[in-house]
Design a protein around this motif. Sequence first.
Motif: not given
Length: 255
Positions: A70-72, A75
């Motif tokens: 999810e973080k990628q 971003t």
Amino acid sequence: MSNLFDLTGKVAIVTGASSGIGVQIAKAFARQGANVAILARRYDKLTKVAKEIEALGREALPVKCDVTIEKQVITAVNTILNTFGKIDILMNNAGVDSVGSIDLIEEAEWNRVIDTNLKGVFLMSKHVVKHMKKRNYGKIINTTSVCGVIGGKYEPLHAYNASKGAVISLTKGMAASLARYGITVNGIGPSLFETEMTSPELFEESSLKIYNEICPAGRPGNAGELDGAVIYFASDASSYTTGQTLFIDGGFTSI
């Protein structure tokens, strides 16, 4: 009528765009006038594809992204919005295949397939839909498969079946909920096309012979034969079409 399929001024995201079907779709969008953000884990391959898209006269933004993290995804979406200012089209195409019977599949392999093919659609859609809702406009297209609605007699694809069948159901659910926001959600269901994932194994003479005997068209799909479906779903031509999965399969699902 000719303007219905025009994507000039649109911004499209294509995941799994470092090879195969993702590359074909990204180029199809570009040929219709869209600028394209291409996402995949292999950045070196993305840069090559970006140059090919730019040669078509459109902007291309390669973004390294694992759609299961999810973080990628957050971003990547922010990078695209900062670059282009909007997102009109999301093509959820990233996927992996897997051969194995339900009684033999390791849990890690099951999770790998479900995470990429289903969770990836969830995470990308989650963060792009937030933006689309604000604009009251969006086109989401999910790549599923004929394996989402049929089984395989000659080799078991149970994790792959489960993931692609789930994407078909998710497509319907999203479509029903998001139509009020001017967002359409549809799917394409290819049968056999030659890609990095399917070749060489499925294009070995013995495997191809079996497929050609089963498929009414008597052959696999050719490069470019998915373009019409994705352009339709990405364009204003499909403004009143949502929740549908179109199988591009040479009649495979009709038997």
